[in-house]
Design an enzyme around this catalytic site. Structure first.
Site, short mmCIF file in Angstrom:
data_model
loop_
_atom_site.label_atom_id
_atom_site.label_comp_id
_atom_site.label_asym_id
_atom_site.label_seq_id
_atom_site.Cartn_x
_atom_site.Cartn_y
_atom_site.Cartn_z
N GLU A 41 46.48 18.88 34.67
CA GLU A 41 47.33 19.97 35.10
C GLU A 41 46.79 21.30 34.60
OE1 GLU A 41 51.16 18.83 33.57
OE2 GLU A 41 50.89 19.96 31.73
N LYS A 60 54.82 10.79 32.34
CA LYS A 60 54.77 12.22 32.63
C LYS A 60 54.51 12.52 34.10
CE LYS A 60 53.61 14.10 28.08
NZ LYS A 60 54.14 12.98 27.34
N ARG A 79 66.20 11.86 23.82
CA ARG A 79 66.70 11.55 22.48
C ARG A 79 67.17 12.83 21.81
NH1 ARG A 79 62.56 13.92 19.78
NH2 ARG A 79 60.44 13.66 20.59
#
Length: 445
Positions: free
Chosen positions: A200, A116, A293
């Site tokens: 974050e 990430k 995906r």
């Protein structure tokens, strides 16, 4: 077109992939665990092979067993569905190195988006909006505290290698951060083998909106609209709809352009999803993650855009052009997906069991992608998803009306299920208004 395909998954998504493969004349081979031998996807495949016991690590995630199954059945390609090995870059590389076609993005794209922090930095460099946060892992608690002070509370503490709503905690102050940091780090090490943590900005009121992208065989990346995914429990989705009732034409244009830039930044091929957080107050949106995906909720995009995303995946893998004109993608109507899970409708705790009654709803605009039939048993070894109830209509109001009728028609006895929750949601004034956020389920409970 590919002539033969190994489906490395189970339940409704395996059945869904097999359905398209057979329509296209592609020989579909299913792998299955011992526990899943009696499920519909096994009998509906042209051939099936057992790859191990119930434990996913010994069956659906057993790379050696899966590749041996591919070799023994002589398939040309492997489709991983979602979950299990679908975002495993090493597996994707092993598939291509063995001379098989991988129905998904390349290993490099999976690797780039799998972390990430790396993904955030790549997106920022590509001009995709990202929320304020760390650009490298918070190495220790002191680094996390300093980062949070700079970002401003509240903050989200996230596992850098996490996904599927797992490995996240919210901290409203430093005391909470100290607790959440240790908790998330320990969870990440246990679940993902990587304890890296990022910090974050946390938005107390936010919507979860994602964009379906498709990287074509000729190198172009196209966006097939957005999906609203804000009805969630424990950061995991229960309901998705397309188009999002929160997205204006101007905002949609910015969303789609950002998603295309995200795909182009990693040379993306095949189906993927760019997930974002939308601040409903300011209209600002921020990159959350990219799922490399096919998504669980892909059917709502299929119904609104009139495409079969599994077919498009197979065409990209085979080097073929899409069935649609990339320059003339036009959404029509509205679609809603309800995830029918084996869980109680109040606390959403798993409730596996034998299915004694299973009657799927029918009617105009109603589609059911199911993994089970009457007589099957939902076991505790896998995800609780039993079926996806997808409805569509000319507009949102008609889709909701059809969803109400379909939920009432769906007869399911045996495992606990969340159909009563959907009946409640579809009459909830906040949901009906379209002005809802990721806190809607907690407010209902």
């Amino acid at each position: 077109m590919i002539e033969s395909l190994l489906v490395v998954n189970r339940g409704e998504i395996a059945r869904r992939i097999i359905r398209t493969a057979k329509r296209l004349g592609v020989r579909a081979v299913a792998v299955h665990s011992e526990a899943d031998a009696g499920l519909p996807f096994v009998t509906e495949a042209d051939e099936a092979i057992c790859v191990g016991p119930a434990n996913p690590a010994q069956s659906y995630r057993n790379v050696e067993a899966v590749l041996a199954a591919a070799k023994s059945t002589g398939v040309q390609a492997i489709h991983p569905g979602y979950g299990f090995l679908s975002e495993n870059a090493d597996f994707a590389q092993a598939v291509t190195s063995s001379g098989l076609l991988w129905v998904g993005p390349g290993p490099d794209a999976i690797t780039a988006m799998g972390d990430k922090i790396n993904a955030r930095n790549l997106m920022a460099a590509a001009g995709v909006p990202v929320a304020p946060g760390t650009t490298e892992p918070a190495a220790d608690l002191t680094a996390a505290v300093n980062a949070a002070a700079e970002i401003g509370y509240p903050v989200m503490v996230k596992a850098a290698a996490g996904g599927g709503g797992m490995g996240m905690g919210i901290a409203n102050d430093e005391a909470a951060l100290r607790t959440e940091y240790d908790k998330v780090r320990a969870f990440a090490e246990r679940m993902f083998g990587d304890g890296s943590v990022l910090i974050e900005r946390y938005f107390p009121r936010v919507r979860h909106v994602e964009v379906q992208i498709l990287g074509l065989a000729d190198g172009r990346v196209v966006a097939l609209g957005e999906r609203e995914c804000s009805v969630q429990r424990r950061n995991q989705k229960l309901v998705e709809e397309s188009p999002s009732p929160a997205v204006t034409p101007e905002l949609r244009s910015r969303f789609l352009a950002a998603a295309v830039r995200a795909g182009e930044a990693v040379g993306y091929r095949n189906a993927g999803t760019v997930e974002c957080l939308l601040d409903p107050t300011t209209g600002e949106f921020f990159f959350l993650e990219m799922n490399t995906r096919l998504q669980v909720e892909h059917p709502v995009t299929e119904l609104v855009y009139g495409v079969d995303l599994v077919e498009e995946q197979l065409r990209v893998a085979a080097g073929l052009p899409p069935t649609f004109d990339p320059d003339a993608l036009t959404p029509r109507g509205h679609a809603i997906e309800l995830r029918v899970n084996a869980e109680d409708p109040k606390r959403f705790l798993p409730g596996p069991g034998a299915i004694t009654t299973w009657t799927e709803p029918t009617g105009e605009g109603v589609r059911v992608d199911s993994g089970y039939v009457v007589g099957n048993t939902v076991t505790p070894f896998y995800d609780s998803l039993m079926a996806k109830l997808i409805v569509s209509g000319a507009d949102r109001a008609e889709a909701i009306s059809r969803a109400r009728a379909a939920v009432a028609q769906f007869q399911l006895v045996g495992p606990k299920n969340n159909l009563p929750f959907f009946a409640e949601l579809l009459d909830n004034p906040e949901f009906l208004s379209g002005d809802y956020d990721t806190g809607i389920v907690s407010r209902m409970r």
